[in-house]
Design a protein around this motif. Structure first.
Motif, PDB file in Angstrom:
ATOM      1  N   PHE A  22      54.068 -35.238 -25.040  1.00 22.03           N
ATOM      2  CA  PHE A  22      52.925 -36.075 -25.617  1.00 22.03           C
ATOM      3  C   PHE A  22      52.359 -35.420 -26.708  1.00 22.03           C
ATOM      4  O   PHE A  22      51.241 -36.053 -27.176  1.00 22.03           O
ATOM      5  N   ILE A  76      46.198 -34.222 -22.549  1.00 24.13           N
ATOM      6  CA  ILE A  76      47.428 -34.009 -21.828  1.00 24.13           C
ATOM      7  C   ILE A  76      47.224 -33.803 -20.158  1.00 24.13           C
ATOM      8  O   ILE A  76      47.782 -34.605 -19.561  1.00 24.13           O
ATOM      9  N   PRO A  95      55.164 -31.568 -20.609  1.00 25.22           N
ATOM     10  CA  PRO A  95      54.042 -32.083 -20.928  1.00 25.22           C
ATOM     11  C   PRO A  95      54.014 -31.873 -22.593  1.00 25.22           C
ATOM     12  O   PRO A  95      52.963 -32.807 -23.182  1.00 25.22           O
TER      13      PRO A  95
END
Length: 226
Positions: free
Chosen positions: A224, A190, A221
């Protein structure tokens, strides 16, 4: 710069990619992410002319990767599995010399590339005895040495410590800034997505489930982790 239309790939009875459509503009830095088995590396291998799709088309810089492989690869730098494609008994420097001649590229760039990727101290080390991190850097050096218009990278920071990984991010950003190079990289990291990419595509079970500009999701984040 990269155009993929209605592309699918089947291995036996297993469909790995299903009706993929992607358009990447010149100068974009694109992260391709998703869970294991989503088809990310398979898609990269098709763009790298290593395998053929079952149906559909893929183009790089207007050149068909399926019907015109030689022209497609001419301006494409490829950094895939770092354990394959090098000569075990040749040194780091000798391997780069070999690929420079193969690519008909100026071998005087080798010294610069060795310094850029912190490989100079290993230039006389045989590939057989290189660490996994050194092999990963050498894989990237081979991709960059011909100054390609497009760079394809699988698992960018694999086997690299944090300092080396950050250095690679900065190198790629600089190359992109100077040459407007298009970069497509596969990652599960990430941090890489948020700090390196301008755009992203998320694959799951062979299909694209999300795409967009990275800036739009930087504050989330967890986005993802499909």
């Amino acid at each position: 710069m990269i155009s993929i239309k209605n592309l699918s790939k089947t291995f036996g009875t297993k469909k790995v990619l299903a009706d993929i459509n992607i358009d990447i503009e010149k100068g974009a830095i694109v992260a391709l992410t998703g869970p294991n088995g989503a088809g990310k590396t398979t898609l990269l291998k098709i763009l790298s002319c290593l395998i053929l799709p079952s149906i559909g088309t893929a183009e790089i810089n207007g050149v068909n990767c399926i019907t015109n492989r030689t022209s497609c690869l001419k301006n494409t730098g490829i950094a895939l599995n770092s354990e394959y494609g090098f000569y075990a008994q040749l040194t780091v420097k000798e391997n780069l010399q070999f690929f420079c001649r193969l690519y008909e590229t100026d071998c005087t760039k080798i010294a610069e590339m060795l310094e850029l990727l912190s490989l100079a101290e290993f230039k006389n080390t045989k590939f057989l005895f290189c660490s996994a991190g050194t092999k990963q850097k050498l894989t990237l050096a081979r991709a960059l040495i011909k100054n390609p218009a497009v760079i394809l990278i699988d698992e960018l920071s694999k086997s690299l410590d944090n300092t080396s990984a950050e250095n690679i991010y900065n190198i790629l950003k600089n190359i992109n800034s100077i040459n407007n190079t298009t970069i497509l990289f596969v990652t599960h990291n990430i941090n890489e997505i948020l700090n390196l990419s301008t755009h992203y595509f998320i694959l799951k079970e062979g299909t694209i489930i999300s795409e967009g500009k990275t800036d739009a999701v930087k504050n989330n984040p967890g986005f993802f982790n499909p």
